[in-house]
Design a protein around this motif. Structure first.
Motif, PDB file in Angstrom:
ATOM      1  N   ALA A   1      13.999  30.896 -94.253  1.00  0.00           N
ATOM      2  CA  ALA A   1      14.118  29.601 -94.934  1.00  0.00           C
ATOM      3  C   ALA A   1      13.379  28.482 -94.197  1.00  0.00           C
ATOM      4  O   ALA A   1      13.085  27.444 -94.793  1.00  0.00           O
ATOM      5  N   ALA A   2      13.094  28.690 -92.913  1.00  0.00           N
ATOM      6  CA  ALA A   2      12.372  27.678 -92.122  1.00  0.00           C
ATOM      7  C   ALA A   2      10.879  27.979 -92.215  1.00  0.00           C
ATOM      8  O   ALA A   2      10.265  28.524 -91.296  1.00  0.00           O
ATOM      9  N   HIS A   3      10.263  27.597 -93.315  1.00  0.00           N
ATOM     10  CA  HIS A   3       8.904  28.025 -93.630  1.00  0.00           C
ATOM     11  C   HIS A   3       7.876  27.577 -92.593  1.00  0.00           C
ATOM     12  O   HIS A   3       6.904  28.293 -92.332  1.00  0.00           O
ATOM     13  N   ASP A   4       8.067  26.406 -92.016  1.00  0.00           N
ATOM     14  CA  ASP A   4       7.036  25.836 -91.142  1.00  0.00           C
ATOM     15  C   ASP A   4       7.409  25.894 -89.664  1.00  0.00           C
ATOM     16  O   ASP A   4       6.905  25.098 -88.864  1.00  0.00           O
ATOM     17  N   TRP A   5       8.289  26.823 -89.267  1.00  0.00           N
ATOM     18  CA  TRP A   5       8.775  26.798 -87.890  1.00  0.00           C
ATOM     19  C   TRP A   5       7.655  27.013 -86.873  1.00  0.00           C
ATOM     20  O   TRP A   5       7.676  26.444 -85.782  1.00  0.00           O
ATOM     21  N   ARG A   6       6.665  27.799 -87.217  1.00  0.00           N
ATOM     22  CA  ARG A   6       5.556  28.020 -86.281  1.00  0.00           C
ATOM     23  C   ARG A   6       4.782  26.725 -86.046  1.00  0.00           C
ATOM     24  O   ARG A   6       4.454  26.370 -84.905  1.00  0.00           O
ATOM     25  N   LEU A   7       4.484  26.016 -87.140  1.00  0.00           N
ATOM     26  CA  LEU A   7       3.761  24.755 -87.027  1.00  0.00           C
ATOM     27  C   LEU A   7       4.586  23.732 -86.253  1.00  0.00           C
ATOM     28  O   LEU A   7       4.059  23.020 -85.375  1.00  0.00           O
ATOM     29  N   ILE A   8       5.872  23.651 -86.554  1.00  0.00           N
ATOM     30  CA  ILE A   8       6.732  22.674 -85.884  1.00  0.00           C
ATOM     31  C   ILE A   8       6.843  22.996 -84.397  1.00  0.00           C
ATOM     32  O   ILE A   8       6.774  22.103 -83.540  1.00  0.00           O
ATOM     33  N   GLY A   9       7.007  24.277 -84.073  1.00  0.00           N
ATOM     34  CA  GLY A   9       7.053  24.674 -82.669  1.00  0.00           C
ATOM     35  C   GLY A   9       5.770  24.318 -81.944  1.00  0.00           C
ATOM     36  O   GLY A   9       5.795  23.835 -80.802  1.00  0.00           O
ATOM     37  N   LEU A  10       4.633  24.534 -82.596  1.00  0.00           N
ATOM     38  CA  LEU A  10       3.341  24.186 -81.999  1.00  0.00           C
ATOM     39  C   LEU A  10       3.230  22.682 -81.793  1.00  0.00           C
ATOM     40  O   LEU A  10       2.740  22.213 -80.748  1.00  0.00           O
ATOM     41  N   LEU A  11       3.684  21.903 -82.772  1.00  0.00           N
ATOM     42  CA  LEU A  11       3.634  20.451 -82.651  1.00  0.00           C
ATOM     43  C   LEU A  11       4.476  19.949 -81.478  1.00  0.00           C
ATOM     44  O   LEU A  11       4.091  19.009 -80.771  1.00  0.00           O
ATOM     45  N   LEU A  12       5.619  20.582 -81.250  1.00  0.00           N
ATOM     46  CA  LEU A  12       6.445  20.189 -80.103  1.00  0.00           C
ATOM     47  C   LEU A  12       5.740  20.490 -78.788  1.00  0.00           C
ATOM     48  O   LEU A  12       5.780  19.689 -77.847  1.00  0.00           O
ATOM     49  N   VAL A  13       5.109  21.646 -78.711  1.00  0.00           N
ATOM     50  CA  VAL A  13       4.343  21.986 -77.505  1.00  0.00           C
ATOM     51  C   VAL A  13       3.224  20.970 -77.300  1.00  0.00           C
ATOM     52  O   VAL A  13       3.002  20.476 -76.179  1.00  0.00           O
ATOM     53  N   LEU A  14       2.519  20.640 -78.369  1.00  0.00           N
ATOM     54  CA  LEU A  14       1.427  19.670 -78.263  1.00  0.00           C
ATOM     55  C   LEU A  14       1.947  18.286 -77.870  1.00  0.00           C
ATOM     56  O   LEU A  14       1.307  17.575 -77.078  1.00  0.00           O
ATOM     57  N   ALA A  15       3.104  17.887 -78.407  1.00  0.00           N
ATOM     58  CA  ALA A  15       3.671  16.587 -78.058  1.00  0.00           C
ATOM     59  C   ALA A  15       3.944  16.499 -76.565  1.00  0.00           C
ATOM     60  O   ALA A  15       3.658  15.487 -75.914  1.00  0.00           O
ATOM     61  N   VAL A  16       4.488  17.587 -76.010  1.00  0.00           N
ATOM     62  CA  VAL A  16       4.783  17.624 -74.582  1.00  0.00           C
ATOM     63  C   VAL A  16       3.499  17.544 -73.765  1.00  0.00           C
ATOM     64  O   VAL A  16       3.387  16.761 -72.807  1.00  0.00           O
ATOM     65  N   VAL A  17       2.516  18.338 -74.132  1.00  0.00           N
ATOM     66  CA  VAL A  17       1.252  18.360 -73.383  1.00  0.00           C
ATOM     67  C   VAL A  17       0.535  17.023 -73.496  1.00  0.00           C
ATOM     68  O   VAL A  17       0.038  16.471 -72.499  1.00  0.00           O
ATOM     69  N   PHE A  18       0.491  16.471 -74.705  1.00  0.00           N
ATOM     70  CA  PHE A  18      -0.233  15.221 -74.912  1.00  0.00           C
ATOM     71  C   PHE A  18       0.356  14.078 -74.086  1.00  0.00           C
ATOM     72  O   PHE A  18      -0.372  13.320 -73.444  1.00  0.00           O
ATOM     73  N   VAL A  19       1.684  13.916 -74.118  1.00  0.00           N
ATOM     74  CA  VAL A  19       2.266  12.801 -73.382  1.00  0.00           C
ATOM     75  C   VAL A  19       2.132  13.021 -71.885  1.00  0.00           C
ATOM     76  O   VAL A  19       1.893  12.071 -71.121  1.00  0.00           O
ATOM     77  N   ALA A  20       2.268  14.277 -71.427  1.00  0.00           N
ATOM     78  CA  ALA A  20       2.138  14.554 -70.002  1.00  0.00           C
ATOM     79  C   ALA A  20       0.714  14.309 -69.509  1.00  0.00           C
ATOM     80  O   ALA A  20       0.499  13.956 -68.344  1.00  0.00           O
ATOM     81  N   ARG A  21      -0.259  14.493 -70.393  1.00  0.00           N
ATOM     82  CA  ARG A  21      -1.658  14.272 -70.019  1.00  0.00           C
ATOM     83  C   ARG A  21      -2.144  12.887 -70.440  1.00  0.00           C
ATOM     84  O   ARG A  21      -3.323  12.610 -70.443  1.00  0.00           O
ATOM     85  N   ARG A  22      -1.190  12.035 -70.848  1.00  0.00           N
ATOM     86  CA  ARG A  22      -1.442  10.630 -71.148  1.00  0.00           C
ATOM     87  C   ARG A  22      -2.242  10.403 -72.425  1.00  0.00           C
ATOM     88  O   ARG A  22      -2.876   9.370 -72.601  1.00  0.00           O
ATOM     89  N   PHE A  23      -2.173  11.361 -73.352  1.00  0.00           N
ATOM     90  CA  PHE A  23      -2.678  11.131 -74.711  1.00  0.00           C
ATOM     91  C   PHE A  23      -1.468  10.715 -75.562  1.00  0.00           C
ATOM     92  O   PHE A  23      -0.971  11.491 -76.394  1.00  0.00           O
ATOM     93  N   VAL A  24      -0.980   9.503 -75.294  1.00  0.00           N
ATOM     94  CA  VAL A  24       0.326   9.088 -75.797  1.00  0.00           C
ATOM     95  C   VAL A  24       0.355   9.003 -77.317  1.00  0.00           C
ATOM     96  O   VAL A  24       1.312   9.459 -77.961  1.00  0.00           O
TER      97      VAL A  24
END
Length: 649
Positions: A458-481
Motif C-alpha cells: 500500500a506504500a507505493h512510493d516508499w522507495r522514493l521517500i526513503g531515497l529523499l530522506l537519505v538525500l535530505a540528510v546528505v544535503f544538509v550535512a554537506r551544506r546544500f540546505v
C-alpha cells in the motif's frame, strides 16, 4: 548586527499563510471529517466534499468535539453545557466555545461566537495550523536568517507530518506552536537589541502557555516541554560560553521578559484553576485518564518499527496499518530526520573537545532531548525518576511529537552551524547519517516483509521517500540546505498531504437529517424532557448536537447527578468514573455499565426499568425496539439509516 532577520524576511511567509488560510476561512472550508455523516444519511457524492475523503478513524474530531461544539451553538455558548444531567463545565470539556473570560486564551474558538458555524469551524481548524506554520518559520529564520525559503519549506514539511495530520486538533497542534514561540523568545531575548521585540516575543510565548495549559491534554504537552527545556537551556549556555555574553548577569537579564511572561501565565492559570477547582478535581480523580501512568521501557517492537515507518506512512491513507498499530492514528509517526542526523549533530557538539567553551550546547541539547525520550521508551526500571519528570503522563505514541519538533530544530542547528563555520560537514559523520537513514528504511521494510507485507504493497512510493530522506540528510550535512529542505518537504508531502479532506461547511445533524429536525420539534414542545440514544454512536452525536437533555455523550468527567440516577448504589463506579463516550445498548432490568474499551462506557437500557420510568421520556434508536413501555412517535428513514423515536410510558 544582531544576526537576526530583517523585517521583510520575517514577515513575508506569515503574511502568505494568513492570506491563504484567511481565504479558506471566509469560504467556510476546513479539513473536518464531519462529512462522514453523509455516509449514513446522504445519497450519491457529498456536494460539500471538495477534495480527499473524510476519515472515520478521526472520531475525536468529527464525532466528539464537533458534536459538542454544535451543542454549544444550540444552547447559546453557556459556561455549563446542560446536555448531560447535572451539566458539564464547557470551559474544561473538549475545548469548547463559551461566554467565559477564559475564552480569551482560546483564540481558535472565537469564530464560533461571532461568525456562522461553517466559518467558525474553519477558524478552529486553521488558526492553530497557522500558529504552527508561523511559529516554526519565525524560529527557523531567526537561526537561519539568510535562508527564508528553506525555513518556509521546513515549516510546511512539519505541518504536513503524518503525526499532525492523523491527530489534527487544536489540543494537539498548539503544543507545536507553543514550543516554537518559547524558542523564538529565547533567541530574540538573547540576541535582539530591541526591548520591544524581546517583550513582544515573550508575551506571545506567555499567552500560548496559557492556551496550552487550558487544553488540559498533557500527553502532547510533555514532549513539547522536554524539547523546549533542553534546546532553550542549550541556547543560553551557547550564548554564555561562546563569548557572546562573557558574564552571566547581563545574559540572564535578557530573559527577564520571558520569565516575567511565564510568571504572569502561572497567575492566570492559578485564577482559572481556583475558579473551577471542583471540575479539575473531578477530572484528576477519574480512573481514566486521571490515574493513567506509562511505564519506562514500555514501547513494543511494533511501536519501534512504527516510529521509523515514515517512508511507509503512505499506507495509512489507504486504511492499511497492519502490525504498526491498531488504527491509522496510533500508527502515525514523524519522519525521524533528527535521529538520522545524530552523527552530524554529535560531531558539531564535540568537534572542539570537552571544554565548555568549545561544546556546541544547542546541538547537545537536541541530542539530550532525543536521548531522554528514547530512554523512556526503551529502557525500563527508572519509573520514579520518569514520574518526577512527568514523562509518564504522556504515552509511548504521543511522545513521538518530540521527534517532529527535533526534526526541524536539528536540521536548523546543523545548517546554522555549518553556515557559521563556512564549511561542509565531514564525510565520515555524513556517511554514518546516510547509513542510518537508509538502514532504518531497509530495516522497517525487512520487518514488514515478514509481518505485514500489505503495508509495503500500500506504500507505493516508499522507495522514493526513503531515497529523499537519505538525500535530505546528505544535503544538509554537506551544506546544500535548500536542496535538503526541498527533499524533506517532498518526502513529507507524499505521506502527509491528503490525510484530511477539504470540506465546505459542517454536516449538522439537527438541520441536515429528518430525525434531527423531529428531535428539535419535540424539544420545542417539551424542553425539560430527558433522552437516551440506543444503538450506534450516531444516535449519541445526534442528541448531543441537538442540545437536548440526554444520557449520551463524551464526558470529560462523570456528572454526579447523571450517574446518581443511572447507578444510585455506585456499583459500577470504576466503569463510569472516566473520560469516555457514554452509549446505550438494549438490555433487561436496571442499567448495567461496562467498558468495551477504556475510553468507552456502554450502558444497557430497558424502558420498563425503574431508571427509565423515573428519568427518561424519549428514546432515539437506529433499530426497532419492542417493549410494552414504549410508544413509537416516528420512523425516519434517510440514506442508509432508519431512525426511530419512542416515548417512554
Amino acid at each position: 548586527m544582531s544576526g537576526l532577520p530583517r523585517v521583510w524576511v520575517l514577515v513575508w511567509f506569515p503574511v502568505l499563510v494568513v492570506v491563504v488560510l484567511g481565504v479558506l476561512t471566509a469560504l467556510g472550508i476546513s479539513g473536518s471529517s464531519t462529512g462522514n455523516y453523509w455516509g449514513f444519511f446522504g445519497q450519491g457524492a457529498d456536494p460539500h466534499l471538495l477534495a480527499g475523503s473524510p476519515r472515520p478513524i478521526r472520531t475525536d474530531e468529527w464525532l466528539v468535539q464537533s458534536s459538542w461544539i454544535v451543542s454549544q451553538v444550540q444552547q447559546g455558548f453557556p459556561v455549563v453545557n446542560h446536555t448531560l444531567p447535572g451539566g458539564m463545565d464547557a470551559t474544561i470539556q473538549n475545548d469548547l466555545p463559551s461566554w467565559d473570560w477564559s475564552t480569551v486564551f482560546r483564540p481558535h474558538v472565537w469564530g464560533f461566537l461571532v461568525l456562522p458555524l461553517a466559518q467558525g469551524m474553519a477558524v478552529r481548524w486553521w488558526l492553530p495550523f497557522a500558529g504552527l506554520l508561523v511559529g516554526a518559520y519565525v524560529f527557523l529564520v531567526s537561526v537561519m536568517p539568510r535562508r527564508p525559503v528553506s525555513s518556509a519549506m521546513l515549516a510546511v514539511a512539519l505541518a504536513f507530518s503524518p503525526l499532525i495530520g492523523w491527530w489534527f486538533l487544536p489540543t494537539t497542534i498548539w503544543p507545536y506552536a507553543w514550543a516554537f514561540a518559547v524558542l523564538v523568545a529565547v533567541v530574540w531575548g538573547v540576541r535582539s537589541s530591541s526591548r520591544v521585540a524581546r517583550w513582544v516575543s515573550a508575551g506571545v510565548a506567555g499567552y500560548l502557555t496559557v492556551t496550552l495549559a487550558m487544553s488540559i491534554y498533557v500527553p502532547y504537552a510533555v514532549p513539547a516541554v522536554v524539547v523546549v527545556a533542553f534546546v532553550a537551556v542549550g541556547m543560553v549556555l551557547q550564548a554564555r560560553f561562546s563569548g557572546e555574553w562573557p558574564r552571566w548577569w547581563p545574559l540572564l537579564r535578557r530573559v527577564v521578559p520571558l520569565v516575567s511572561s511565564a510568571v504572569l501565565a502561572v497567575v492566570v492559570l492559578g485564577v482559572w484553576i481556583v475558579t473551577r477547582l471542583d471540575t479539575i478535581k473531578a477530572v484528576l480523580d477519574t480512573v481514566y485518564p486521571g490515574h493513567r501512568l506509562e511505564h519506562t521501557g514500555a514501547l513494543p517492537h511494533s511501536g519501534l518499527v512504527a516510529m521509523f515507518s515514515g517512508p511507509f506512512q503512505q499506507a495509512l491513507q489507504g486504511g492499511v496499518n497492519d502490525y504498526l498499530s491498531f488504527n491509522q492514528s496510533e500508527a502515525s509517526a514523524p519522519m525521524m530526520l533528527c535521529v538520522f542526523l545524530v552523527p552530524v549533530l554529535a560531531w558539531l557538539a564535540f568537534r572542539g573537545g570537552w571544554r565548555a567553551s568549545r561544546i556546541d550546547w544547542v546541538a547537545l541539547g537536541v541530542l539530550a532531548a532525543g536521548a531522554l525520550v528514547f530512554a523512556f521508551l526503551l529502557v525500563p526500571g527508572w519509573d520514579r525518576v520518569a514520574h518526577l519528570l512527568l514523562l509518564d503522563r504522556s504515552t509511548t505514541r504521543r511522545l513521538r511529537l518530540a521527534f517532529d519538533l527535533l526534526n526541524v530544530v536539528g536540521f536548523a542547528v546543523v545548517a546554522m552551524r555549518l553556515d557559521q563555520l563556512r564549511r561542509r560537514g565531514p564525510w565520515v559523520p555524513t556517511a554514518l547519517a546516510m547509513l542510518l537513514a537508509g538502514g532504518a528504511t531497509l530495516g522497517v521494510w525487512a520487518v514488514l516483509r515478514l509481518r505485514a507485507v500489505t503495508v509495503i504493497d500500500a506504500a507505493h512510493d516508499w522507495r522514493l521517500i526513503g531515497l529523499l530522506l537519505v538525500l535530505a540528510v546528505v544535503f544538509v550535512a554537506r551544506r546544500f540546505v535548500l536542496a535538503g529542505a526541498a527533499a524533506f518537504l517532498v518526502a513529507t508531502l507524499l505521506v502527509g498531504l491528503g490525510v484530511n479532506p477539504l470540506y465546505r461547511g459542517v454536516f449538522e445533524l439537527p438541520e441536515d437529517t429528518k430525525a434531527g429536525r423531529a428531535i428539535e420539534a419535540i424539544e420545542a414542545k417539551d424542553p425539560d424532557a430527558q433522552w437516551v440514544g440506543v444503538g450506534t454512536t450516531v444516535q449519541t452525536a445526534m442528541l448531543v448536537e441537538s442540545g437536548v437533555h440526554a444520557f449520551n455523550g463524551v464526558q470529560t468527567y462523570p456528572p454526579e447527578e447523571m450517574w446518581r440516577e443511572i447507578d444510585p448504589t455506585g456499583r459500577y463506579e470504576d466503569a463510569w468514573n472516566r473520560l469516555a463516550n457514554v452509549n446505550w445498548t438494549p438490555g433487561t432490568g436496571e442499567p448495567v455499565v461496562s467498558n468495551p474499551y477504556r475510553d468507552q462506557v456502554s450502558v444497557t437500557f430497558d424502558a420498563c426499568s425503574s431508571f427509565a420510568q423515573r428519568h427518561v421520556q424519549y428514546v432515539l434508536t437506529d433499530s426497532p425496539l419492542s417493549s410494552s413501555c414504549l410508544t413509537q412517535l416516528g420512523d425516519y428513514r434517510q440514506g442508509g439509516l432508519d431512525m426511530h423515536i419512542y416515548r417512554v410510558r
